[in-house]
Scaffold this active site. Structure first.
Site, PDB file in Angstrom:
ATOM      1  N   SER A   1      -7.378   1.949  -2.066  1.00 38.87           N
ATOM      2  CA  SER A   1      -6.204   1.149  -2.385  1.00 38.87           C
ATOM      3  C   SER A   1      -6.676  -0.182  -2.945  1.00 38.87           C
ATOM      4  O   SER A   1      -7.677  -0.737  -2.497  1.00 38.87           O
ATOM      5  CB  SER A   1      -5.386   0.918  -1.106  1.00 38.87           C
ATOM      6  OG  SER A   1      -4.510  -0.158  -1.302  1.00 38.87           O
TER       7      SER A   1
ATOM      8  N   GLU B   1     -16.267 -10.963   3.872  1.00 41.93           N
ATOM      9  CA  GLU B   1     -15.155 -10.713   2.948  1.00 41.93           C
ATOM     10  C   GLU B   1     -14.583 -12.020   2.391  1.00 41.93           C
ATOM     11  O   GLU B   1     -14.296 -12.130   1.199  1.00 41.93           O
ATOM     12  CB  GLU B   1     -14.055  -9.924   3.668  1.00 41.93           C
ATOM     13  CG  GLU B   1     -12.927  -9.483   2.753  1.00 41.93           C
ATOM     14  CD  GLU B   1     -11.758  -8.865   3.518  1.00 41.93           C
ATOM     15  OE1 GLU B   1     -11.500  -9.285   4.663  1.00 41.93           O
ATOM     16  OE2 GLU B   1     -11.102  -7.984   2.965  1.00 41.93           O
TER      17      GLU B   1
ATOM     18  N   GLU C   1       0.831  -1.203   0.000  1.00 38.54           N
ATOM     19  CA  GLU C   1       0.000   0.000   0.000  1.00 38.54           C
ATOM     20  C   GLU C   1       0.868   1.256   0.000  1.00 38.54           C
ATOM     21  O   GLU C   1       0.544   2.249  -0.654  1.00 38.54           O
ATOM     22  CB  GLU C   1      -0.926  -0.027   1.229  1.00 38.54           C
ATOM     23  CG  GLU C   1      -2.133   0.857   1.103  1.00 38.54           C
ATOM     24  CD  GLU C   1      -3.210   0.505   2.134  1.00 38.54           C
ATOM     25  OE1 GLU C   1      -3.823  -0.575   2.005  1.00 38.54           O
ATOM     26  OE2 GLU C   1      -3.403   1.282   3.077  1.00 38.54           O
TER      27      GLU C   1
ATOM     28  N   GLU D   1     -14.406 -12.676  -5.537  1.00 38.26           N
ATOM     29  CA  GLU D   1     -13.077 -12.341  -6.074  1.00 38.26           C
ATOM     30  C   GLU D   1     -11.941 -12.795  -5.155  1.00 38.26           C
ATOM     31  O   GLU D   1     -10.779 -12.650  -5.497  1.00 38.26           O
ATOM     32  CB  GLU D   1     -12.967 -10.843  -6.377  1.00 38.26           C
ATOM     33  CG  GLU D   1     -13.186  -9.890  -5.234  1.00 38.26           C
ATOM     34  CD  GLU D   1     -14.645  -9.488  -5.006  1.00 38.26           C
ATOM     35  OE1 GLU D   1     -15.553 -10.276  -5.390  1.00 38.26           O
ATOM     36  OE2 GLU D   1     -14.874  -8.431  -4.408  1.00 38.26           O
TER      37      GLU D   1
ATOM     38  N   LYS E   1     -15.366  -9.631   8.157  1.00 37.02           N
ATOM     39  CA  LYS E   1     -14.394 -10.532   7.535  1.00 37.02           C
ATOM     40  C   LYS E   1     -15.047 -11.844   7.103  1.00 37.02           C
ATOM     41  O   LYS E   1     -14.568 -12.520   6.202  1.00 37.02           O
ATOM     42  CB  LYS E   1     -13.264 -10.845   8.525  1.00 37.02           C
ATOM     43  CG  LYS E   1     -12.411  -9.636   8.894  1.00 37.02           C
ATOM     44  CD  LYS E   1     -11.315  -9.392   7.895  1.00 37.02           C
ATOM     45  CE  LYS E   1     -10.537  -8.126   8.264  1.00 37.02           C
ATOM     46  NZ  LYS E   1      -9.742  -7.635   7.129  1.00 37.02           N
TER      47      LYS E   1
ATOM     48  N   CYS F   1     -10.060  -1.743  14.735  1.00 33.90           N
ATOM     49  CA  CYS F   1     -10.357  -3.173  14.922  1.00 33.90           C
ATOM     50  C   CYS F   1     -10.483  -3.556  16.390  1.00 33.90           C
ATOM     51  O   CYS F   1     -11.174  -4.508  16.731  1.00 33.90           O
ATOM     52  CB  CYS F   1      -9.266  -4.017  14.285  1.00 33.90           C
ATOM     53  SG  CYS F   1      -9.015  -3.636  12.563  1.00 33.90           S
TER      54      CYS F   1
ATOM     55  N   GLU G   1       2.044   1.662  -3.395  1.00 33.19           N
ATOM     56  CA  GLU G   1       0.925   2.131  -4.220  1.00 33.19           C
ATOM     57  C   GLU G   1       0.707   3.632  -4.048  1.00 33.19           C
ATOM     58  O   GLU G   1       0.519   4.368  -5.025  1.00 33.19           O
ATOM     59  CB  GLU G   1      -0.354   1.360  -3.843  1.00 33.19           C
ATOM     60  CG  GLU G   1      -1.534   1.697  -4.737  1.00 33.19           C
ATOM     61  CD  GLU G   1      -2.833   1.020  -4.283  1.00 33.19           C
ATOM     62  OE1 GLU G   1      -2.815   0.288  -3.273  1.00 33.19           O
ATOM     63  OE2 GLU G   1      -3.858   1.243  -4.945  1.00 33.19           O
TER      64      GLU G   1
ATOM     65  N   CYS H   1      -8.238  -1.984   4.406  1.00 29.05           N
ATOM     66  CA  CYS H   1      -8.083  -3.134   5.312  1.00 29.05           C
ATOM     67  C   CYS H   1      -9.379  -3.576   5.948  1.00 29.05           C
ATOM     68  O   CYS H   1      -9.485  -4.679   6.459  1.00 29.05           O
ATOM     69  CB  CYS H   1      -7.127  -2.799   6.448  1.00 29.05           C
ATOM     70  SG  CYS H   1      -5.586  -2.127   5.896  1.00 29.05           S
TER      71      CYS H   1
END
Lengths: 596, 389
Positions: free
Chosen positions: A330, A372, A284, A377, A369, A526, A287, A310
């Site tokens: 990102s 996710e 990142e 994908e 999560k 988190c 990036e 994230c």
């Protein structure tokens, strides 16, 4: 709140509190406990459950102590006959519309209604059972959250959470009277609406109406299947939260006991998401620098500010609410998903395991999560990269089921490879942590020097303020980065989606001049995730944050680019940040979603 | 106790067109707002919606609040079962309502007034809007800085509760707020607000026209003035009647009953059921049983179980659902009398239910839940055998 003091008596004991204080808080000062259900330290006052009613001398009505401010000369009784009768009635009424199958309930033993029922011994008198059969069919359409209306006591904590903390309002009150329910847009299933799966509603639900979808049994089955190699990864914030469900006070670091417990449970490889957190910084950070170079040197139209990716609750929020800003995200997968993709490729190859026989489990402070890992994908390894996600709470349950005396465990260390993490990775668990980790590395890449903050602690990006801003002056850069000479890097950090919405609205309207923005979907980051131990409060999250930063300070390596395993994976497998392999395994794309 | 013999009055429905009302308003606003409020306090006028709060005091509290923006709201969410007087008032003498609102606005320092019209009364909208257009223009011509607009409700009973009404006006779900703060401090849009019933506002116009002394000639010390009653049920004279306050219920029944009156439900579903044996000792007024105007007369052919059952069904459906005592309590009272009727529960269960009703009375969040005990206890106490057998 005013500084003016108000004098009153509670149960005949005089007390002085600031004007505007609620009777509930004034009573707390005298150590009188008044039970509450709809009240929550993170939320606005509702005053609707009525379990906290108290008697005020001279008043015709009882007062909801959470919602009634003190006044001069007030005489309050928190346990009079009227109060006790009313309170007991309220508990009995709630139980009569509550599906009290406690022994089978996920929240058994952690249910606020259950403890009140037990405290007030309501068993001897029962009103007529009002639970509707239809409500007993839980909505399990979401891979993250289970919603069981038959357990709901209509306290609306979830509704206020979704609106006030998260600005999502996927949950709202519908209908009235006996038909009143907490529901979604057109009562659609949770997986079809704007719900981000953040799980903050779960953290504040007093009963078992909102819980995580649990995958404990699937994980036990995998562990007990000798043909499977089960790898487990643990997110940064789990190590400072898990203790709370296993007998410790908030703020206890239990990293290495947790590692030991995971081995006792039977995971074949006990690995650390911190490894891919460090890797995220490399990807990142590169990036960001690349985007800046393309914008400043090549004059390209590049999506800036860049935003972190994230937090899967935040990602889904952005897909629903600000799809026009998706190019600004990102492209880095979250550390969990980077880990999953590498576990079934790099790790499998290095360890000689057939990825087909590998089961990848992650322990997360997060419910989003769970969604996710099921995104279509997220199968770049050729398999589902992460098979099961368990919350911190679910891990605590497994520890208990396994009969492990957690507090007596000897410390153990993560397996290698993919078990090494730096302090920069640990602080991913707190709001501002990704930003701090990124700055520690990016600044050093660009200037060849450490960030100019004492002991690497970048204090301006820390703390629980909803939106934080910081500027970092970049001077005396290395030759390769000369285009950044004299630039002032402007960053922002937001946690909780209501704060994210404020920042995104400013960005969308062109009213913000940031280069890089860190967003965490949950309040506090988190460490306050929807999968963390219950209860939560600003105080508890503060203690968890202290623990995170203390974990960072106790580690020898505190910069992501120092992680030897990260250096090794680039040498042996990935090549370079943003390289071909990285692109295939570590980066992803997003899609716009409907707005209801 | 001072009692009045029943006397029919004709004040409220005295014809008043827009011009006449503007005339009263322009004359009134030449006086100081303090003087006007003192007159209203002196008149002894109490709210005609049912709760009976002294109107002048409400205005005074709101006037005393320091705020650049204040509101006057006319509560026309006439949802109480058995009440239909506000509809008639708005249909026939609406300008007098506008006048009361304007005088209130002037007195408390508000520039905006709203009529919250219950959804079922939307058929009145074209007429009201036309009258308002003319009225607002006349206010402007007379340099009175006040305008009135109408907001429509959607039919929820709870939106007649003042704080739920504000929520509804603000575009939110109609749920009552915690009190304090009261509307005089933080009402619509969290600004100081006077919210008055339709009939109260008409009385304001009449008091300003004729002076408080004339108004005080009617009624008793505790219940000044006249009141519009919505009379329904077993009566040959169903309809709207303006009567002096403070009369014994016995007089009322003699005039309006069909000779076989068993009970009168005073104040609508949320009011009290008075059995025949109490007619003589019951005063209709704030010193006795206050009422928003609903008088439902039942003769001996009626089952009081059915009456109570209907009321409880109504409350079960119309509770906003947010607070436990009301949402669940209503359902338990309803299912409770059903189970006693069916013999599933012993008659003594009614005593448990009465205790529950008393809890609702003191612990529900708003007037809806608090008042369910009124019909429940009065019907169960007086007609117990009809509930059980």
């Amino acid at each position: 709140m005013s500084e003016y003091l108000v004098n009153l008596k509670i149960n005949n004991i005089p007390v002085s509190v600031k004007e505007g204080t609620s009777i509930l808080d004034a009573a707390k000062k005298l150590n009188f406990n008044i039970p509450t259900l709809c009240n929550h330290p993170d939320l606005s006052v509702a005053g609707n459950c009525r379990v906290c009613v108290v008697e005020v001398k001279g008043a015709r009505l009882l007062s909801a102590s959470c919602a009634t401010p003190v006044s001069e000369g007030m005489e309050v009784f928190t346990n009079s006959e009227k109060v006790r009768t009313s309170r007991k009635h309220v508990i009995e009424l709630l139980l009569s519309e509550h599906n009290a199958d406690c022994t089978k309930c996920f929240k058994n033993g952690h249910c606020e209604l259950q403890s009140l029922a037990s405290e007030y011994r309501v068993g001897d008198h029962v009103f007529i059972d009002l639970v509707h059969a239809k409500d007993k069919i839980a909505d399990i359409s979401s891979p993250s959250i289970s919603k069981d209306d038959s357990k709901c006591i209509r306290c609306q904590r979830c509704v206020r959470t979704c609106e006030e903390l998260q600005a999502v309002s996927a949950l709202a009150v519908i209908k009235k009277g006996d038909h009143q329910r907490i529901s979604t847009f057109m009562s659609k299933p949770l997986n079809e609406v704007v719900c981000t799966n953040c799980g903050q509603c779960i953290n504040r639900c007093p009963t078992g109406a909102l819980t995580e979808r649990s995958y404990i049994e699937q994980v036990w089955n995998a562990i007990n299947d000798p043909s499977k190699h089960v790898v487990v990864q643990t997110a940064p914030a789990v190590r400072i939260g898990l203790g709370e469900d296993l007998g410790y006070d908030p703020g206890e670091r239990v990293t290495y006991k947790m590692v030991a417990a995971l081995r006792h449970i039977g995971f074949d490889s006990v690995l650390d998401t911190d490894f891919t957190a460090d890797l995220t910084i490399m990807e990142e950070g590169t990036e960001l620098l690349t985007r800046l170079k393309r914008a400043l040197v090549d004059g390209e139209k590049v999506a800036l500010p860049m935003m972190t990716s994230c937090s899967p609750g935040w990602i889904k929020f952005q897909e629903h609410i600000f799809p026009e800003l998706l190019p600004n995200l990102s492209t880095c997968k979250s550390p969990q998903q980077m880990f999953g993709a590498l576990a079934k490729t790099y790790y499998a190859k290095k360890k000689g395991i057939d990825p087909k026989n590998m089961v990848s489990v992650s322990i997360m402070p997060c419910t989003a999560k769970k969604f996710e890992c099921n995104r279509p994908e997220m199968r770049d390894s050729g398999y589902q990269d992460v098979d099961y996600v368990l919350t911190t709470r679910e891990l605590a349950m497994m520890v208990k089921q396994a009969g492990i005396d957690f507090m007596k465990l000897e410390d153990e260390h993560y397996d290698s490879i993919m078990g090494e993490g730096t302090g920069a990775a640990v602080i991913f668990g707190a709001t501002g942590g990704v930003m701090e980790a990124a700055l520690r590395t990016a600044y050093e890449i660009v200037t060849g020097r450490e960030v100019p903050f004492t002991n690497l602690n970048i204090m301006p990006v820390r703390g629980m303020e909803g939106v934080k801003e910081a500027k970092v002056m970049i001077k005396d850069v290395l030759p390769a980065w000369s285009f950044l000479e004299g630039a002032e890097l402007s960053v922002a950090i937001a946690h909780g989606l209501a704060n994210a919405k404020k920042v995104m609205t400013a960005v969308r309207d062109g009213k913000a001049n940031y280069h890089f923005i860190e967003i965490m979907g949950c309040p506090g980051g988190c460490l306050g995730g929807g999968g963390q131990p219950i209860p939560t409060s600003p105080e508890i999250r503060g203690k968890r944050a202290e623990a995170i930063y203390s974990e960072d300070e106790h580690l020898a390596l505190r910069k992501s680019h120092q992680n030897p395993e990260v250096a090794q994976i680039y040498k042996d497998f990935l090549g370079e940040p943003l390289g071909h392999k990285s692109h295939d395994l570590l980066h992803t794309h997003y899609k716009a979603r409907i707005r209801y | 106790m001072e009692t009045k013999i029943l006397k029919k009055v004709d004040l409220i429905f005295q014809e008043s067109n827009v011009n006449e009302v503007i005339d009263i308003v322009t004359k009134t606003v030449t006086r100081s707002s303090d003087d006007i409020i003192l007159d209203i306090i002196d008149s002894g006028l109490k709210g005609r919606g049912g709760a009976g709060f002294p109107t002048g005091l409400k205005w005074k509290f709101t006037k005393n609040e320091d705020s650049a923006v204040k509101y006057v709201i006319c509560n026309a969410d006439e949802g109480e079962p058995g009440t239909f007087k506000d509809r008639e008032i708005l249909d026939t003498v609406a300008p007098k309502v506008f006048g009361g609102m304007t005088i209130c606005g002037y007195s408390i320092g508000a520039k905006e007034g709203y009529i919250y019209l219950r959804g079922e009364y939307n058929f009145l909208l074209p007429k009201l809007n036309k009258q308002l257009e003319e009225y607002n223009k006349l206010l402007k011509d007379n340099k009175i800085d006040f305008t009135i607009a109408i907001k429509s409700g959607s039919g929820a009973y709870i939106c007649g509760e003042e704080s739920a009404l504000f929520e509804s006006m603000e575009g939110k779900r109609g749920e009552p707020r915690n009190k304090p703060p009261y509307p005089t401090v933080a009402g619509y849009n969290s600004k100081p607000t006077v919210i008055n019933n339709v009939e109260t506002l008409v009385q304001i116009t009449m008091i300003c026209k004729m002076g408080p002394d004339k108004f005080k000639e009617l009624g008793t010390k505790d219940s000044r003035g006249s009141k519009v009653f919505s009379v329904s049920g077993d009566t040959p004279q169903a309809g709207i009647h303006e009567l002096e306050l403070g009369m014994p219920l016995a007089d009322f029944v003699e005039d309006f009953g069909d000779g076989d009156t068993k009970a009168v439900q005073v104040g609508g579903a949320s009011g009290h059921c008075v059995p025949r044996k109490q007619f003589k000792d019951t005063i209709i007024g704030f010193e006795g049983i206050p009422t928003g105007g609903s008088m439902m007369i039942f003769n001996s052919s009626r089952s009081m179980y059915n009456v109570l059952h209907d009321y409880l069904e109504f409350f079960t459906e119309e509770s906003c659902g947010q607070c436990t005592p009301c949402r669940v309590g209503c359902q338990q009272l309803l299912k409770g009398i059903e189970s006693v009727k069916k013999g599933e529960r012993k008659p003594a269960y009614l005593d448990e239910l009465k205790k529950l009703a008393n809890t609702m009375k003191i612990s529900a969040k708003c007037g809806l839940g608090q008042s369910v005990a009124n019909p429940f206890n009065s019907i169960v106490d007086n007609f117990k055998e009809e509930i059980i057998y």
